[in-house]
Structures are given as structure tokens and as C-alpha cells.
Write a protein that holds these residues in place. Structure first.
Motif, short mmCIF file in Angstrom:
data_model
loop_
_atom_site.label_atom_id
_atom_site.label_comp_id
_atom_site.label_asym_id
_atom_site.label_seq_id
_atom_site.Cartn_x
_atom_site.Cartn_y
_atom_site.Cartn_z
N GLY A 27 0.82 -1.19 0.00
CA GLY A 27 0.00 0.00 0.00
C GLY A 27 0.86 1.24 0.00
N GLY A 28 0.20 2.39 -0.06
CA GLY A 28 0.93 3.64 -0.12
C GLY A 28 1.53 3.88 -1.49
N SER A 29 2.54 4.72 -1.55
CA SER A 29 3.11 5.06 -2.85
C SER A 29 4.61 5.28 -2.76
N VAL A 30 5.27 5.11 -3.90
CA VAL A 30 6.69 5.42 -4.07
C VAL A 30 6.77 6.49 -5.14
N ASP A 31 7.24 7.68 -4.77
CA ASP A 31 7.30 8.81 -5.70
C ASP A 31 8.76 9.13 -6.02
N PHE A 32 9.02 9.34 -7.30
CA PHE A 32 10.36 9.70 -7.77
C PHE A 32 10.33 11.09 -8.39
N HIS A 33 11.49 11.71 -8.38
CA HIS A 33 11.64 12.98 -9.10
C HIS A 33 11.45 12.71 -10.59
N ALA A 34 10.72 13.59 -11.24
CA ALA A 34 10.44 13.40 -12.67
C ALA A 34 11.73 13.36 -13.48
N ASP A 35 11.74 12.53 -14.50
CA ASP A 35 12.85 12.43 -15.46
C ASP A 35 14.17 12.03 -14.82
#
Length: 643
Positions: free
Chosen positions: A463-471
Motif C-alpha cells: 500500500g501507499g506510494s513510491v514517488d520519484f523525481h520526474a525524469d
């Protein structure tokens, strides 16, 4: 996060090969597990058809319908020539009976064009049929392989339950059987139906009715040759079905045993160095012998099935040509039927019997196809499950998005579970800024490697999320680096193309990672996976980093095979060559703390491992609220700072 793209599979027209919409099969809770399993097995053939029929649909094979209609036309023409030969058979024997030499000479000349035409049609039919099989197999293989390689599903299949063992064997062998046999069956059934329809008319016309005296009464049987052919075929086919009723399950068990045996041999080859160093040959031989014994046992069962079905098929082929002659003999002897008619009837009866007895001749192969189609459909269903998980259809799935501001990586209420929902890592929040070096530590079994696989996108459940910096591009170094077959240059460049870098660039990175002695062999095609040591493989993986220069690097015990000095050299090289890269490491060696700016510790707890501390090894300004949800509502102590 950018990953190397999967090559999109397209049809011959250039259109993408779309995966069929997965269907969910809900079992009735009132039925027994055995009944549920039987329902699942029955559904497998339907699941195979869902994907396989796409070859004749939109985006399918360019020549699929052209070849199919051509095959149908060839079958019709072949039966036409077959009927012509049947009529010729009657004419030649009538001429012989009448001792008409001129007629015999004329019919001899007629036979050769008929024979040549039939042979040409047969050869053309084989070419067309095999072209359909080849193109269908290529199309369906491309579709399955594309789905298998997408989003790391080839890896995720190892983590989930289901009937998809040895997927490489299923794709290579079972899919071949599953696409070869249906074309043969369709062509065979069509030819059998048209042949039966054509030559039943011949039998009815030639044989007429037979009158039998039963005591003082007489019984007239119209079309007695047709009735005899139907009864004979029904007896033969019914016998085959009864005798070969276990053929499908035996064939499926044989295929599974073969796959397991091949897998056992592959494991020995892939782990040859470890086995040789430990002297495990006797133990491996024991395992191989046990697996091979299973293969022989299943082949013995299959042999028994073949023996029983051969009794029916062989006996049927021997008896069939004799029956029409015996049935026609009374009419011939009384003069109401000529020799040519008898021979024409015998030929037509044999053709009709073969048409009706198609199942008798093809039941073993039909059973083999059934087993192969079910095995490839089982793999498809497992891929369906992974696709449903990716779409969030009733399955908890880790979401992936983009960070805000300059943050390189953020875990928002991230939890990691098994595919059945069992918790591995509890809900956590982590924010990682550009250039940080984060060390993930904890006891063995706390889920550290699972956590980094979730970050890398290889572990989807949770669950939840993993967010990365774009590009931003991410590169992961596992404990056992993959070494592809081919030249050393290809191994260094992987997963990029060897031609993307010059020889000088590759030589330079090999120098930096301590593999200068391999520069002279860089174009050598050798089994590098077997010849390189564990430490050399890990150094080669660091050389890849220097070539690809990613923005985010995930190290999972990536220096475990190196000694302390080698480890220091590799980590120091990263800090020097990739100063701006963000690094996330999983390791047990405490000396690695010197090369990281933060240390996150996981501890095994009830309900999954929890984030228990987040320590700055190198003090930095900025935000530092990086503890898990379990800390909410409690007093948050300032993080420890290194002296």
C-alpha cells in the motif's frame, strides 16, 4: 524514474499486440476443492482460446485469413481429386473385368494427371497449413513473451503462487504444441467431414439396398454400406474414448515431469561453480536421478496408453478394407454388382471409415494438445493475475508517482506485503533528497531487500506510494549481478547496447573498477558468467554504473563478494565519480556507514517490519521528519547525529 523500455511487440502490420482482457473466475464456495480444481482446468482451454483467437482478429496476422481460406480451398480441391481417383478405380477394374485393353491403356494415361494433381495439392496444402502454424505460433509467442517481460512479471512470477512453474518450457514447448495441433485438427476435421459427406453419397448410390431373409421374413436395409460404415466407426471411436480416457492427464503429467527434469539440469549448469567447490556432485546426481525416474515413470504410463490405443487403431486399419468387400461379395456373385463397383465401394468405404474414425487416429495427439494448451493457459492466467494487480483490481498495489519540489524519492505510507496480503514491512514515510546516501540496515529477514525491490518497482504488493523525481533514471545492483551471454563488452554495457560506448570508454571504466586485466579480452565471446569470480562480477556491475551514470542507485548487498579494501574502493569510486547521484544501500557491514549520510533501521515487529530509527550519519541542514506511521501520536526524539 526511467527504466530501459521493453521492446513493444507488434503484429506483421505494425500494430501493437494487445493482451486479451483478463477474466476472473470466481469459484462457488459451496463446491469442494476437487470440483473447483476441475472447473479451473476446464476453464483453461477457454482461457487459451481468448488469447489464441486474436491471430484472426484486429491486429492479428496479416495473412491469417488469406492462408486459412486458401487451406479450405485446397482441401475442397483435394477431395475433388480424391473423388476422381475413386471413379477411376471403378472404371479401371470394369475394364479389366471386360478385358478391354484399349480402355485400360486410356485409363492408365488418365491416372497420372490425377495422381500428379493430387500430390501437388497435398504439397501445397502442407505448405499452407505449416505457414499458418508458424505464423500463429510467432504471433502468440510474441504476445505471451511481451506480457511476460513487461513490468518485471518474469521476476514476480517467482514470488506468487499458481501453476506457472518453468515458464520458459511452457513458452518454448507447450505453446508450440498448442498452436501446431489445432491447425492440424481443424484441417483434419474439415477434410473428414467433406470426405464423409462426399463418399457416403457414393456408398449409397453404389451399394443400394440389401435384402436379408430372417426365417420366413425378409428385411431390407437401404444404404447398407453407409449403415455398416457408421456402425463400424462408432464402435472404433467409442472403444478409443473408453480405452484412452486417461490420456489427457497422463500427457499433462509427462510434460510436467519433462519440464522439471530440464529445470533440474539447468540449475546444475547455472550453479556449477558452487556445486564443484562444495563437492556436491553425488547429491546433485541423486536429485537428477530422482527427477529422471519421474520422467521414466510418466513415460511408462504414457506407453501403456499408446499400447492400448494402438490395439484399436491398428486393428481398425486392418479390418476396414476387408469389410466392404465381404459385404459386396453376395451382390457381385449374383451379378448385380460389377468388379469395378465392388472396388469403388471398398475405396469409398475406407475413406468414409477414416473420416468417421478421425478421432481414433488423432486421440493421442488431441490429448497432448489438451495438456499443452492447459499449461500455457495456466501461465496466461498467472500473468492475468499480475495485470489485475497492476490495475488495482481487488489487489492492494503500491502506487508510483512523482515527487514535489527537489525531493528525489518519497515513500508515502508505504507498506509491503506478500501477494496474499501478509505484511512484510509496515507503513513508513521516508523523504530522500538529491545526493543523499541512505543505508538501510536491520537483521536478516526484516524485509530490507523486499523494501528496495518495492522502491525499484519489482515488488508490486502493498500500500501507499513510491514517488520519484520526474525524469530521473534509476539503476539497481543486486547481490548477484546478471552476466549475459556473448562478449565481455556486451556484459559491461548491459542493459545498454555495446555500441553505445567506445572501446576507450569501456577500457577506462574497467581500469577504475580494478578489472584492467580483462581489457584485452573485451571482444572475446566466452561464458563469462562461469569464468568471472563473484568479486569480479560485482566490480563489473560498478563499471556499468560508471557508463550509465544514473540519478538514483539502489545497492542490494552489491559489495558482499568484495574484501574490505575492494569494498572501500568501489564505494569511494561512486562518491568520486557520481557525486550527485542518490544512493540507497542494503548491507550488513557496519563499515559501510562511512560512505552514507543516513542510516535507516528496520526491526521485525508484529504485523511486519517497522522503521525504528532514521539517523544522520553526516549532519545536513533541512527537513528530517522521516519516521513511520507507528510513531504518529508519540513523542518524536531528535535523530542521533554522528560525532
Amino acid at each position: 524514474m526511467n527504466k530501459p523500455p521493453i521492446q513493444e511487440v507488434t503484429s506483421e502490420t505494425g500494430a501493437p499486440v494487445e493482451a486479451p482482457p483478463p477474466e476472473i473466475l470466481e469459484a462457488d464456495p459451496a463446491i469442494s476443492p476437487e470440483e473447483a480444481e476441475q472447473i479451473r482446468r476446464d476453464y483453461l482451454l477457454t482461457r487459451f482460446a481468448i488469447s489464441a483467437r486474436g491471430f484472426w482478429g484486429k491486429g492479428g496476422g496479416r495473412l491469417a485469413w488469406v492462408l486459412t481460406l486458401s487451406l479450405l480451398a485446397l482441401i475442397v480441391l483435394q477431395i475433388t481429386f480424391q473423388y476422381g481417383i475413386n471413379v477411376w478405380n471403378r472404371a479401371i477394374f470394369d475394364a479389366i473385368e471386360k478385358k478391354d485393353a484399349a480402355r485400360v491403356f486410356y485409363l492408365t494415361g488418365v491416372f497420372f494427371p490425377l495422381a500428379i494433381g493430387s500430390v501437388v495439392l497435398g504439397v501445397t496444402q502442407v505448405f499452407t497449413r505449416m505457414s499458418i502454424q508458424r505464423r500463429w505460433r510467432a504471433w502468440l509467442t510474441n504476445s505471451v513473451v511481451s506480457r511476460w517481460l513487461t513490468n518485471g512479471r518474469y521476476y514476480q512470477l517467482n514470488l506468487v503462487s499458481g501453476d506457472h512453474q518453468n515458464p520458459e518450457y511452457r513458452i518454448a514447448e507447450d505453446l508450440r504444441v498448442a498452436t501446431d495441433a489445432p491447425v492440424d485438427f481443424a484441417a483434419g476435421v474439415t477434410q473428414a467431414f467433406l470426405s464423409a459427406a462426399t463418399f457416403i453419397v457414393v456408398l449409397w448410390t453404389i451399394g443400394g439396398a440389401m435384402t436379408l431373409s430372417v426365417g420366413s421374413a425378409t428385411v431390407t436395409i437401404p444404404g447398407f454400406l453407409v449403415v455398416a460404415a457408421v456402425i463400424y466407426a462408432a464402435v472404433a471411436s467409442g472403444s478409443m474414448i473408453v480405452i484412452g480416457r486417461h490420456f489427457v492427464s497422463v500427457s499433462e503429467a509427462k510434460n510436467q515431469a519433462e519440464a522439471e527434469y530440464r529445470y533440474t539440469l539447468t540449475r546444475v549448469r547455472e550453479n556449477g561453480e558452487s556445486i564443484a567447490l562444495l563437492g556436491g556432485e553425488e547429491e546433485e546426481r541423486s536429485g537428477i536421478d530422482k527427477s529422471f525416474t519421474g520422467v521414466l515413470r510418466q513415460w511408462a504410463r504414457l506407453c501403456g496408453q499408446h499400447m492400448r490405443t494402438t490395439i484399436v487403431s491398428q486393428g481398425s486399419n486392418l479390418i476396414a478394407p476387408v469389410i466392404p468387400i465381404l459385404l459386396c461379395a453376395p451382390k457381385f456373385l449374383e451379378g448385380s454388382m460389377s468388379l469395378g463397383q465392388v472396388m469403388q465401394a471398398a475405396s469409398a468405404f475406407t475413406i468414409v471409415q477414416h473420416a468417421f474414425g478421425w478421432l481414433v487416429d488423432n486421440y493421442p495427439r488431441l490429448a497432448e494438445w489438451n495438456a499443452g494448451a492447459r499449461r500455457i493457459a495456466s501461465l496466461m492466467m498467472s500473468l492475468d493475475g499480475l495485470e489485475r494487480a497492476e490495475s488495482g483490481d481487488g489487489v492492494n498495489r503500491i502506487k508510483r508517482g512523482e515527487t514535489e519540489g527537489n525531493a528525489m524519492l518519497r515513500l508515502n505510507d508505504l507498506s509491503v506485503t506478500l501477494d496474499d496480503g501478509t505484511a512484510v514491512v509496515g507503513q513508513s514515510e521516508i523523504l530522500i533528497e538529491p545526493g543523499e546516501r541512505v543505508l538501510v540496515s536491520g537483521e536478516s529477514g526484516t524485509g530490507k531487500s523486499t523494501l528496495v525491490r518495492a522502491i525499484a518497482g519489482l515488488w508490486p504488493w502493498g500500500g501507499g506510494s513510491v514517488d520519484f523525481h520526474a525524469d530521473r533514471r534509476m539503476f539497481m545492483l543486486p547481490q548477484k549481478p546478471y552476466i549475459p551471454s556473448g562478449t565481455l563488452r556486451r556484459a559491461v554495457a548491459y542493459p545498454g547496447a555495446a555500441e553505445d560506448w567506445t572501446m576507450e570508454q569501456m577500457g577506462d571504466v574497467l581500469d577504475k573498477v580494478g578489472l584492467a586485466h580483462l581489457k584485452e579480452k573485451i571482444e572475446e565471446d566466452s561464458p563469462w558468467d562461469q569464468t568471472l569470480s563473484g568479486g569480479e562480477k560485482q566490480r563489473l556491475a560498478f563499471a556499468r554504473l560508471l557508463l550509465h551514470r544514473p540519478d538514483i542507485i539502489v545497492l542490494d548487498e552489491a559489495t558482499s563478494a568484495l574484501d574490505a579494501k575492494g569494498q572501500d574502493n568501489m564505494m569511494g569510486l561512486l562518491n568520486e565519480e557520481l557525486k550527485d547521484a542518490t544512493i540507497i544501500s542494503v548491507a550488513h557491514r557496519p563499515e559501510l556507514e562511512a560512505f552514507h549520510s543516513r542510516k535507516i533501521t528496520l526491526e521485525r515487529r508484529k504485523g511486519g517490519a517497522k522503521l525504528v530509527s532514521d539517523v544522520e550519519l553526516i549532519p545536513r541542514s533541512g527537513r528530517r521528519l522521516l519516521l513511520g506511521r507507528w510513531l504518529r501520536g508519540r513523542t518524536v526524539h531528535p535523530p542521533t547525529r554522528a560525532a
